[in-house]
Design a protein around this motif. Structure first.
Motif, mmCIF file in Angstrom:
data_model
loop_
_atom_site.group_PDB
_atom_site.id
_atom_site.type_symbol
_atom_site.label_atom_id
_atom_site.label_comp_id
_atom_site.label_asym_id
_atom_site.label_seq_id
_atom_site.Cartn_x
_atom_site.Cartn_y
_atom_site.Cartn_z
ATOM 1 N N ASN A 46 50.263 -20.717 2.314
ATOM 2 C CA ASN A 46 49.189 -21.546 2.585
ATOM 3 C C ASN A 46 49.573 -22.917 2.596
ATOM 4 O O ASN A 46 49.424 -23.606 3.603
ATOM 5 N N VAL A 47 50.526 -23.387 1.797
ATOM 6 C CA VAL A 47 50.827 -24.633 1.700
ATOM 7 C C VAL A 47 51.803 -24.966 2.807
ATOM 8 O O VAL A 47 51.564 -26.013 3.529
ATOM 9 N N HIS A 48 52.815 -24.051 3.174
ATOM 10 C CA HIS A 48 53.536 -24.227 4.306
ATOM 11 C C HIS A 48 52.853 -24.370 5.702
ATOM 12 O O HIS A 48 53.238 -25.007 6.361
ATOM 13 N N SER A 49 51.753 -23.521 5.711
ATOM 14 C CA SER A 49 51.230 -23.602 7.219
ATOM 15 C C SER A 49 50.192 -24.805 7.098
ATOM 16 O O SER A 49 50.403 -25.533 8.241
ATOM 17 N N VAL A 50 49.925 -25.327 5.897
ATOM 18 C CA VAL A 50 49.162 -26.731 6.084
ATOM 19 C C VAL A 50 50.099 -27.965 6.487
ATOM 20 O O VAL A 50 49.715 -28.506 7.341
ATOM 21 N N TYR A 51 51.354 -27.991 5.835
ATOM 22 C CA TYR A 51 52.016 -29.069 6.027
ATOM 23 C C TYR A 51 52.806 -28.822 7.523
ATOM 24 O O TYR A 51 53.113 -29.824 8.165
ATOM 25 N N VAL A 74 34.020 -38.599 3.327
ATOM 26 C CA VAL A 74 34.357 -39.304 2.255
ATOM 27 C C VAL A 74 33.587 -38.297 1.136
ATOM 28 O O VAL A 74 34.273 -37.858 0.246
ATOM 29 N N LYS A 75 32.390 -38.164 1.264
ATOM 30 C CA LYS A 75 31.534 -37.493 0.458
ATOM 31 C C LYS A 75 32.054 -36.213 0.231
ATOM 32 O O LYS A 75 32.163 -35.386 -0.995
ATOM 33 N N GLU A 76 32.357 -35.365 1.228
ATOM 34 C CA GLU A 76 32.830 -33.872 1.423
ATOM 35 C C GLU A 76 34.200 -33.897 0.617
ATOM 36 O O GLU A 76 34.326 -33.283 -0.161
ATOM 37 N N LEU A 77 35.072 -34.826 0.820
ATOM 38 C CA LEU A 77 36.359 -34.846 -0.121
ATOM 39 C C LEU A 77 36.341 -35.189 -1.432
ATOM 40 O O LEU A 77 36.697 -34.716 -2.054
ATOM 41 N N LEU A 78 34.963 -35.955 -1.778
ATOM 42 C CA LEU A 78 35.130 -36.252 -3.204
ATOM 43 C C LEU A 78 34.504 -34.657 -3.884
ATOM 44 O O LEU A 78 34.748 -34.559 -5.017
ATOM 45 N N GLN A 79 33.648 -34.185 -3.253
ATOM 46 C CA GLN A 79 33.197 -32.813 -3.634
ATOM 47 C C GLN A 79 34.373 -31.820 -3.714
ATOM 48 O O GLN A 79 34.507 -31.081 -4.718
ATOM 49 N N GLN A 80 35.232 -32.002 -2.566
ATOM 50 C CA GLN A 80 36.447 -30.956 -2.741
ATOM 51 C C GLN A 80 37.343 -31.120 -3.923
ATOM 52 O O GLN A 80 37.841 -30.403 -4.587
ATOM 53 N N ASP A 104 41.683 -40.133 -10.653
ATOM 54 C CA ASP A 104 42.258 -41.130 -9.932
ATOM 55 C C ASP A 104 42.069 -41.028 -8.387
ATOM 56 O O ASP A 104 42.039 -42.030 -7.592
ATOM 57 N N PHE A 105 42.051 -39.800 -7.806
ATOM 58 C CA PHE A 105 41.780 -39.475 -6.243
ATOM 59 C C PHE A 105 40.374 -40.139 -5.931
ATOM 60 O O PHE A 105 40.279 -40.545 -5.023
ATOM 61 N N ARG A 106 39.439 -39.629 -6.903
ATOM 62 C CA ARG A 106 38.101 -40.031 -6.459
ATOM 63 C C ARG A 106 37.972 -41.395 -6.545
ATOM 64 O O ARG A 106 37.136 -41.939 -5.787
ATOM 65 N N LYS A 107 38.486 -42.244 -7.607
ATOM 66 C CA LYS A 107 38.537 -43.733 -7.550
ATOM 67 C C LYS A 107 38.837 -44.320 -6.211
ATOM 68 O O LYS A 107 38.220 -45.128 -5.814
ATOM 69 N N ALA A 108 39.965 -43.785 -5.837
ATOM 70 C CA ALA A 108 40.626 -44.371 -4.577
ATOM 71 C C ALA A 108 39.736 -44.003 -3.348
ATOM 72 O O ALA A 108 39.678 -45.136 -2.582
ATOM 73 N N LEU A 124 44.942 -37.676 1.424
ATOM 74 C CA LEU A 124 44.573 -36.734 0.674
ATOM 75 C C LEU A 124 43.837 -35.349 1.488
ATOM 76 O O LEU A 124 44.047 -34.173 0.938
ATOM 77 N N LYS A 125 43.662 -35.320 2.702
ATOM 78 C CA LYS A 125 43.227 -34.199 3.612
ATOM 79 C C LYS A 125 44.243 -33.376 3.497
ATOM 80 O O LYS A 125 43.967 -31.829 2.933
ATOM 81 N N PRO A 126 45.649 -33.382 3.559
ATOM 82 C CA PRO A 126 46.434 -32.133 3.775
ATOM 83 C C PRO A 126 46.759 -31.799 2.163
ATOM 84 O O PRO A 126 47.005 -30.788 1.813
ATOM 85 N N TYR A 127 46.653 -32.613 1.204
ATOM 86 C CA TYR A 127 47.100 -32.252 -0.246
ATOM 87 C C TYR A 127 45.701 -31.372 -0.553
ATOM 88 O O TYR A 127 46.090 -30.357 -1.248
#
Length: 264
Positions: A46-51, A74-80, A104-108, A124-127
């Motif tokens: 799955n990771v290989h496919s993402v990158y 942004v709100k959706e990413l915070l929830q994820q 730390d990610f959510r603060k950013a 952050l999206k691909p991560y």
């Protein structure tokens, strides 16, 4: 000449059950470990496919300008990120994953600078997608282990069973002292033995035919046995055929009972 007193049949039965339970617990732990490896491999794919998708986007010609991230995005990413934090913590309980704190990610993402927020979103999206892929690959196994441990602990009294991928199953009393299978009661041994057998049988269509499963089980366990087995085998092609005289065991499943009678 040597004189030896033969062991009683009862003692042999008890000892054989203790050995069988030790072997069944080890077999169940190995089965879970194999499933975890398969899940990890799927997560890596799955990771290989993402990158791979990220790389294609980078090298493909595009004239589009990057727009500021929408507030909903942004709100959706915070929830994820919150789900990743919670889910990885759950999986770490059985060593299926490492806990990934995302504070730390959510603060950013909560910064006031539009450009910095935009950069954080794109990074952050691909991560997030890759981590979610890894967690999703082992989540069915986590659900199964958690259900198994919860069911067994709901039946045991003054004892608990736990699981770690690196250690297998462990049993301890309420004081935290480790217990061996031989230190369990006959009913506890019988329950664990049966549950381990049905857990490792999930890979192939199986029929269990069990004669008088209520032997050595108290009234509470008899009432909960059938439903507990059905919960552990949920989603698997497994059927049970019981021969029983226990009304406690049969009462909650009367629609499935067939009465056997002698014919003249």
């Amino acid at each position: 000449m040597q004189y030896g007193e033969p062991k009683r049949i009862n003692e042999l039965v008890v000892r054989s059950r203790e050995i069988a339970l030790s072997q069944a617990l080890s077999a169940a732990a190995r089965w879970i470990s194999r499933k975890a490896v398969l899940g990890t491999n799927q997560g890596s794919m799955n990771v290989h496919s993402v990158y791979g998708d990220v790389l294609r986007r980078l090298v493909s010609p595009s004239t589009r300008t990057t727009a500021a991230p929408a507030q909903g995005s942004v709100k959706e990413l915070l929830q994820q990120l919150a789900r990743i934090d919670s889910k990885s913590s759950e999986h770490a309980r059985y060593e299926l994953a490492t806990h990934l704190p995302t504070n730390d990610f959510r603060k950013a993402l909560s910064g006031r600078s539009t450009k910095k927020t935009e950069l954080a979103v794109e990074l952050l999206k691909p991560y997030i997608k890759s981590v979610e892929g890894r967690l999703e690959a082992v989540d069915p196994l986590y659900q199964l282990i958690d259900r198994f441990v919860s069911i067994v602990n709901g039946l045991l009294s003054d004892k608990t069973i736990s699981f770690k991928l690196s250690q297998g199953f462990n049993i301890q009393n309420r004081l935290g002292v480790p217990l061996k299978p031989a230190q369990l009661s006959s009913g506890e041994q019988q329950l664990l033995l049966l549950f381990c057998y049905v857990l490792t049988a999930r890979d192939t269509p199986t029929v269990f035919m069990i004669d008088e499963p209520e032997i050595s089980l108290n009234i509470k366990w008899q009432r909960q046995l059938v439903q507990s087995l059905l919960d552990i085998t949920q989603g698997a092609s497994i059927q049970f055929v019981f021969a029983s005289h226990s009304m406690e065991l049969l009462a909650q499943h009367r629609s499935k009972v067939v009465k056997l009678e002698n014919r003249p």
